[in-house]
Design a protein around this motif. Structure first.
Motif, PDB file in Angstrom:
ATOM      1  N   CYS A   1      42.472  35.590  44.219  1.00 22.10           N
ATOM      2  CA  CYS A   1      41.868  36.547  42.794  1.00 22.10           C
ATOM      3  C   CYS A   1      42.539  37.284  42.930  1.00 22.10           C
ATOM      4  CB  CYS A   1      41.256  35.729  41.714  1.00 22.10           C
ATOM      5  SG  CYS A   1      40.558  36.348  40.073  1.00 22.10           S
TER       6      CYS A   1
ATOM      7  N   ASP B   1      45.774  39.041  43.196  1.00 23.96           N
ATOM      8  CA  ASP B   1      47.154  38.431  42.774  1.00 23.96           C
ATOM      9  C   ASP B   1      46.270  39.331  41.285  1.00 23.96           C
ATOM     10  OD1 ASP B   1      48.286  36.653  44.275  1.00 23.96           O
ATOM     11  OD2 ASP B   1      46.691  35.185  43.360  1.00 23.96           O
ATOM     12  N   HIS B   2      45.038  39.932  41.097  1.00 23.15           N
ATOM     13  CA  HIS B   2      44.627  40.319  39.834  1.00 23.15           C
ATOM     14  C   HIS B   2      44.165  41.541  40.672  1.00 23.15           C
ATOM     15  CE1 HIS B   2      47.311  36.940  37.631  1.00 23.15           C
ATOM     16  NE2 HIS B   2      45.819  36.553  38.929  1.00 23.15           N
TER      17      HIS B   2
ATOM     18  N   ARG C   1      38.264  34.074  35.877  1.00 23.60           N
ATOM     19  CA  ARG C   1      39.538  34.209  35.914  1.00 23.60           C
ATOM     20  C   ARG C   1      39.239  33.106  37.091  1.00 23.60           C
ATOM     21  NH1 ARG C   1      44.060  36.970  35.292  1.00 23.60           N
ATOM     22  NH2 ARG C   1      44.052  39.345  34.428  1.00 23.60           N
TER      23      ARG C   1
END
Length: 377
Positions: A58, A61-62, A73
């Protein structure tokens, strides 16, 4: 020496004798070393949490993200996420930005590659799974150590089989076929139209699949005793469109004769786990066509025990204590090899199985491994 898959020098090839400079530590020195080991254990298991909960992925990716954002998330708890993020920053794994009211945490490219890039030869994100699998069975391990019993691969579960598969896959995908192609007589055998190749103890099937892609005129037969691994390998082969040329069977290597004859046979990182390796090698030898070789890939440990060792031998003793030796001893009668299988031990097994010679192949810098060719003539 720092152990990473793409920088390991096989022990026994260096010039340093670790016993020469060794000395007994004082109480303070050993206490400091043991505290460092405890911190490393905590770090390792924190990586297990981050990898299994999807927190590292995560962040890749973010990120950068606050604890609340990360929890939201990934459908996890924000309080646990904050503690983990702060711990990761305290250990220097993640970067913390304290410039705003809400601290954010990010992951650097190098750390991200090691922990999340499953195609990289530097990937180690799944490594803690093996120890997590074992630590979940500590009561059974203690009992095995007292009685001489074992803890099987099946008992260790998904964490163990997925760890081994994930760590070996990038090497098999990128390097296995080129490494074997550089050995001319092996490459010629694998390239024969209609060649039939055995993969004994195939695990998730990544070794078989890599060879099937490289040698499209050959068919492949895999034998493994772990039902979950067999299903995983079959699914992987189907996903790669190789179901017509690759067969995976729930069977031990002792049953190789029923599936031969083979133009070559392989055993990738599994011989040291087998309770009865001589029987497996003997059956495989009988299943080989005249002049066909068997290739064994196993850990590149040092040639002999000499007390203080390099980091590779230490790591393999760790795997042996918690995984491989208990697995082997879970199926009596067992020769109880353990992960630290010295070259002389393999040569002895091969000789007992009827092979005429064992040669170390000139394949270097292949993760933690050494390749042996067992010959019948």
């Amino acid at each position: 020496m720092t152990i990473t898959p793409d920088s390991t020098t096989p022990p026994g090839h260096g010039t340093d004798n670790p016993t020469v400079a060794s000395s007994s530590p004082s109480a303070d020195e050993f206490a400091e070393r043991f505290l460092d080991s405890t911190l490393a254990t905590a770090e390792t298991m924190s990586v297990y949490l981050g990898e299994r909960l999807g927190w590292y992925r995560c962040l890749v990716d973010h990120g950068p993200l606050t604890a609340d954002d990360l929890a939201s998330r990934t459908a996890t708890d924000a309080r646990y996420a904050r503690e983990w993020l702060e711990m990761q920053a305290a250990f220097g794994i993640l970067d913390a930005d304290l410039s705003s009211n809400s601290t954010t945490f990010g992951i650097s490219p190098g750390v991200a590659e090691v922990l999340t890039d499953t195609s990289s030869r530097s990937y180690l994100g799944a490594l803690p799974r093996m120890f997590a699998a074992s630590f979940g069975r500590l009561s059974e391990l203690l009992d095995a150590y007292r009685t001489g019993g074992g803890v099987s691969w099946d008992q260790l579960g998904a964490d163990a089989r997925e760890c081994q598969a994930a760590l070996n896959k990038p090497w098999f995908d990128a390097d296995l076929a080129p490494a074997l192609a550089a050995i001319d007589h092996i490459h010629q055998r694998l390239s024969r139209p209609g060649a039939k190749i055995a993969d004994i103890g195939f695990g998730a099937g990544h070794s078989t699949i890599a060879l099937a892609h490289a040698y499209p005129e050959a068919t492949f037969v895999g034998l493994d005793v772990d039902a979950a691994s067999v299903q995983m390998a079959r699914d992987n082969a189907e996903a790669e469109g190789l179901g017509d040329r690759v067969q995976f069977h729930l069977a031990g290597g002792e049953e190789a004769v029923a599936h031969g004859p083979f133009d070559a046979a392989f055993a990738f990182e599994c011989l040291h786990d087998m309770p009865r390796p001589v029987e497996v090698l003997a059956a495989t030898r009988q299943a080989l066509a005249p002049g066909a070789p068997m290739i064994v890939m196993d850990e590149a440990v040092s040639d002999e025990f000499s007390g203080p060792a390099d980091e590779l031998d230490k790591l393999m003793y760790g795997f042996s204590l918690f995984v491989c030796l208990p697995d082997s001893m879970s199926s009596p009668p067992s020769v109880a090899t353990g992960t630290v299988m010295r070259p002389a031990t393999l040569r002895s097994y091969a000789e007992q199985a009827g092979f005429r010679s064992v040669e170390v192949l000139p394949i270097e810098d292949f993760s933690f491994f050494r390749f042996y060719e067992l010959r019948t003539g």
